[in-house]
Scaffold this active site. Structure first.
Site, PDB file in Angstrom:
ATOM      1  CD  GLU A  44     -16.226 -69.333 -24.127  1.00 21.03           C
ATOM      2  OE1 GLU A  44     -15.863 -68.047 -24.024  1.00 21.03           O
ATOM      3  OE2 GLU A  44     -16.689 -69.887 -25.329  1.00 21.03           O
ATOM      4  CE  LYS A  76       2.065 -83.118  -5.507  1.00 17.91           C
ATOM      5  NZ  LYS A  76       2.239 -84.390  -5.165  1.00 17.91           N
ATOM      6  CB  THR A 122       1.031 -84.424  -1.720  1.00 19.68           C
ATOM      7  OG1 THR A 122       1.990 -85.289  -2.474  1.00 19.68           O
ATOM      8  CG2 THR A 122       1.695 -84.418  -0.295  1.00 19.68           C
ATOM      9  CG  ASP A 123       0.280 -87.887  -6.073  1.00 19.07           C
ATOM     10  OD1 ASP A 123       0.695 -89.224  -6.535  1.00 19.07           O
ATOM     11  OD2 ASP A 123       1.095 -87.045  -5.790  1.00 19.07           O
ATOM     12  CB  THR A 155       5.402 -88.855   0.314  1.00 17.20           C
ATOM     13  OG1 THR A 155       5.190 -89.329  -1.012  1.00 17.20           O
ATOM     14  CG2 THR A 155       6.974 -88.514   0.574  1.00 17.20           C
ATOM     15  CE1 TYR A 195       9.355 -89.071  -2.744  1.00 18.33           C
ATOM     16  CE2 TYR A 195       7.541 -90.744  -2.016  1.00 18.33           C
ATOM     17  CZ  TYR A 195       8.301 -89.540  -2.532  1.00 18.33           C
ATOM     18  OH  TYR A 195       7.111 -88.536  -2.702  1.00 18.33           O
TER      19      TYR A 195
HETATM   20  N1  DGL Z   1       2.562 -91.691  -4.540  1.00 19.56           N
HETATM   21  C1  DGL Z   1       2.195 -90.264  -4.076  1.00 19.56           C
HETATM   22  C2  DGL Z   1       1.050 -90.102  -3.170  1.00 19.56           C
HETATM   23  O1  DGL Z   1       0.883 -91.058  -2.317  1.00 19.56           O
HETATM   24  C3  DGL Z   1       3.287 -89.515  -3.351  1.00 19.56           C
HETATM   25  C4  DGL Z   1       3.266 -88.215  -3.230  1.00 19.56           C
HETATM   26  C5  DGL Z   1       3.114 -87.873  -1.842  1.00 19.56           C
HETATM   27  O2  DGL Z   1       2.488 -88.505  -0.800  1.00 19.56           O
HETATM   28  O3  DGL Z   1       3.461 -86.755  -1.504  1.00 19.56           O
HETATM   29  O4  DGL Z   1       0.264 -89.311  -3.145  1.00 19.56           O
END
Ligand code: DGL
Length: 360
Positions: A317, A196, A123-124, A43, A57
């Site tokens: 466990e 995250k 971020t993923d 992103t 987006y």
């Molecule tokens: N498709 C997600 C990624 O590339 C978008 C999320 C992001 O980058 O914040 O990780």
């Protein structure tokens, strides 16, 4: 005659002042750290239809040169160079991408003219790439991962300030020897413990219970804690000669779970399984039976937890000693997978693997 003499004197004085000033700028520029930005997409390199598009987006559309041009302040804090390593949305990050990226990082950090590296990333899976690099980077020089929760086209886009902070951090001598870090939302996090926590808000990255490393304020990073675990130059893993990693998959625990998914992954050749158990890594009876069978086939089994915080206790466990399973300590399932993949490049001894989960 006297008048001309004054003019030429003043001209020489001005020329000298300019020369000294340029010299000091050049000297100051020489004093700035050399930071290489490796761009992978996400992103932070995304764009939306209009300024209020913060979801829906397109990620990975803007090149590294444009990212750098969008933050002219970078030139005041470091001598920056950019490389476009990939241009992908990070849900598509693969083991092969990680090996390519890690090898490039290690080549660059071995160069005396590179003081630090910033990696722009979706971020993923940012936390996963960060932890992988935390275990395989062979240098104490700073490596900082950075992303954005909003594309650059959005109102109050967070990418530019996150990138500025990341370069600040990578250029700062205090960041040396602290392991791979994540710079998001004015905060500094360790690669091992950050995750995250929100699908879309700018403050999504948190190190909830173990605590963030520090903050950015007034163009400076401030540290308050560091990880107690081994990382980077002190880690034992060497990927320099690897072109693939052992297949390790994750199965999720929940009420009414069946062993179908687990059995399919084992049949497909998984060398390791991370069980993201309920609670303290608890195993449903049917899944426990299937895990025991997989272990008997030589598949390494690690009990992690879907809970996200706390220690998965060995012999808590499940009787790990008897079943020859490994407990993940505090690593969440996606990070336990990374450590197990690297562990299996060195050993198939479950006791050695358990030791690694208490070391990294
Ligand atoms: N498709 C997600 C990624 O590339 C978008 C999320 C992001 O980058 O914040 O990780």
């Amino acid at each position: 005659m006297l008048h001309n003499h004054n003019i030429s004197t003043r001209f020489c004085q001005a020329l000298l002042a300019c020369t000294l000033l340029l010299g000091s700028y050049a000297e100051a520029a020489d004093k700035l750290a050399n930071v290489t930005i490796l761009a992978t997409g996400g992103t932070i390199a995304g764009s939306g239809a209009n300024s209020t598009t913060t979801v829906g987006y397109t990620a990975a559309t803007v090149g590294v040169d444009s990212l750098i041009k969008a933050v002219p302040e970078l030139s005041k804090v470091a001598q920056v160079k950019g490389e476009q390593v990939f241009q992908i949305a990070s849900e598509n990050m693969s083991n092969e991408h990680w090996l390519t990226l890690a090898k490039r990082v290690n080549v660059l950090l071995a160069q005396p003219d590179v003081d630090g590296i910033v990696i722009t990333h979706g971020t993923d899976t940012l936390e996963e790439t960060a932890y992988f690099l935390d275990l395989v980077v062979k240098s104490k020089k700073p490596v900082v991962l950075v992303g954005a929760m909003r594309p650059g086209t959005a109102l109050s886009a967070d990418g530019p300030i996150n990138l500025y902070n990341a370069v600040l951090l990578a250029a700062n001598p205090d960041a040396v020897g602290k392991g791979v870090m994540v710079a998001m939302a004015d905060q500094i996090h360790s690669a091992r413990d950050v995750t995250k926590t929100n699908t879309s808000t700018p403050d999504s990255f948190k190190t909830t219970e173990l605590g963030l490393m520090g903050y950015f304020q007034g163009n400076k990073p401030y540290f308050y804690r560091t990880s107690t675990r081994k990382h980077t130059a002190d880690a034992e893993f060497d990927i320099s000669k690897l072109d693939k990693l052992p297949q390790v998959d994750i199965v999720y625990g929940y009420a009414n779970v069946s062993p179908v998914a687990l059995n399919a992954l084992v049949a497909a050749g998984a060398k390791g399984i991370i069980h993201a158990g309920v609670g303290d890594g608890s195993l449903a009876a049917s899944v426990k039976t299937a895990l025991i069978a997989a272990r008997k086939q030589g598949v390494m089994i690690v009990r992690s937890s879907r809970v996200g915080q706390g220690i998965v206790a060995r012999n808590g466990e499940a009787n790990d000693d008897e079943l020859d399973f490994v407990a993940s300590d505090t690593l969440n399932p996606q990070k336990a997978r990374i450590l197990l993949m690297l562990a299996l490049t060195k050993t198939n001894d479950s006791k050695a693997v358990q030791k690694m989960f208490y070391t990294y």
